[in-house]
Design an enzyme around this catalytic site. Structure first.
Site, PDB file in Angstrom:
ATOM      1  CE  LYS A 122       0.643   1.096   4.546  1.00 18.49           C
ATOM      2  NZ  LYS A 122       1.002   2.377   5.168  1.00 18.49           N
TER       3      LYS A 122
ATOM      4  CB  THR B 161      -1.342   4.883   3.175  1.00 21.74           C
ATOM      5  OG1 THR B 161      -1.415   4.038   4.323  1.00 21.74           O
ATOM      6  CG2 THR B 161       0.103   5.259   2.951  1.00 21.74           C
TER       7      THR B 161
END
Length: 340
Positions: free
Chosen positions: A192, A249
């Site tokens: 990610k 994120t």
């Protein structure tokens, strides 16, 4: 709600380790923070505050040390909170002091480029006598340190270990789930960061919400495609350590990966962006490893491939976007066909 008072050492004096130290101390545990950097230990002792977490005061009875033996011996849990690039060296350094069966919880995220090993695999290789677990999920240190509601997952090989750690951390603002899928959790947490670089690059180019949604959605598809090929569970990538961690994120300015991506999208080089962020940008270290894994398991990662070309091959960000948009036409749901 928490486990009985335990002795816990945080291995690493960065912002994430300190946020967890504050959490565990509030849960009633005896907490020691270890760092290899004497200057960092001095700062924490003198100021009782980490410069990256202003306003988060550390309690007077929290201990700080640079002594390996002091940090490890007799501890019920070691929380490994060093940057991924230092996981192997730190594990090797602490190995002589780790007892048989001593629990180590890794909370960093990344893949070692030279070996393609996850961080828990590195710790197990360097400290084979340890009982290694992982913790991952959408959890910025800046928010955990201030007691904002956060939900996360602990993965371990045994349910007893997972539930033991769950009880240590869980309280009214920090909810902890457990999972046996350590591999899936670690792959989601590492990959990610690469997609978050892409999201930041799009922001730096001035693109909007449509672009961000596409990157998040197709990004988790890439992560799940590689992760399931390697043996991770699809459900993991749909949960907190997959899509949950990816959303936070890609969307938050707390994210060092997104911030670095923004700078790259604005025209800075990878090195210039990392220098300006002034923190370890884990996605840069995981990007090459992701492509090596894609080649090994014969899966396509078009977004992550373009990020690699921007970072390491000098491709312009706008050219990378054009190539993604002009790829061959695809069907989104590949195993469903229209009726004849």
């Amino acid at each position: 709600m928490g486990e009985k008072r335990s002795k816990i050492s945080i291995i690493g004096g960065g912002s994430w380790g300190i946020a967890l130290a504050v959490l565990l101390h509030k849960n009633g545990h005896e907490v020691t923070v270890w760092s290899a950097l004497e200057a960092e230990i001095w700062m924490l002792r003198e100021n009782h505050e980490h410069r990256m977490l202003p306003g988060v005061k550390l309690p007077e009875d929290m201990a700080f040390t640079a002594d390996d033996h002091e940090a490890v011996e007799g501890r019920d849990l070691l929380v490994m909170a060093v940057a991924s690039s230092y996981t192997r060296a730190t594990s090797h350094r602490l190995k002589p002091y780790v007892a048989e069966g001593q629990k180590i919880l890794n909370v960093a995220k990344g893949i070692e480029e030279s070996t393609l090993m996850t961080l828990s695999e590195i710790i197990e290789e360097e400290i084979p006598q340890a009982d290694v677990a992982v913790m991952s999920g959408p959890s910025h240190a800046e928010e955990v340190g201030r007691g904002m509601p956060t939900t996360i997952v602990v993965g371990a090989k045994s349910r007893d270990t997972a539930e033991y750690i769950q009880n240590l951390f869980m309280n009214e603002v920090f909810r902890v789930y457990v999972s046996p899928d350590i591999l899936g959790m670690e792959l989601g947490g590492a990959l990610k960061n690469v997609v978050a670089l892409a999201a930041g690059i799009a922001d730096g180019l001035g693109y909007g919400d449509n672009t961000k949604a596409a990157l998040i959605t197709r990004g988790i598809t890439e992560i799940a495609r590689l992760g399931t090929a390697m043996g991770g569970k699809f459900e993991t990538f749909c949960g907190l350590t997959g899509i949950g961690d990816l959303i936070v994120t890609c969307a938050s300015m707390h994210s060092r990966n997104r911030r670095a991506g923004i700078l790259i999208g604005q025209g800075k080089t990878c090195d210039e962006a990392m220098a300006e962020v002034k923190m370890v940008v884990e996605g840069v270290y995981s990007a090459k490893a992701a492509m090596a894994l894609a080649a090994k398991y014969q899966v396509q990662l078009p977004i992550i491939e373009q990020v690699n070309q921007i970072l390491f091959q000098g491709k312009s960000a706008d050219q990378a976007v054009r190539e993604l948009m002009l790829r061959d036409k695809k069907i989104e749901v590949s195993d469903v066909l229209w009726p004849v």
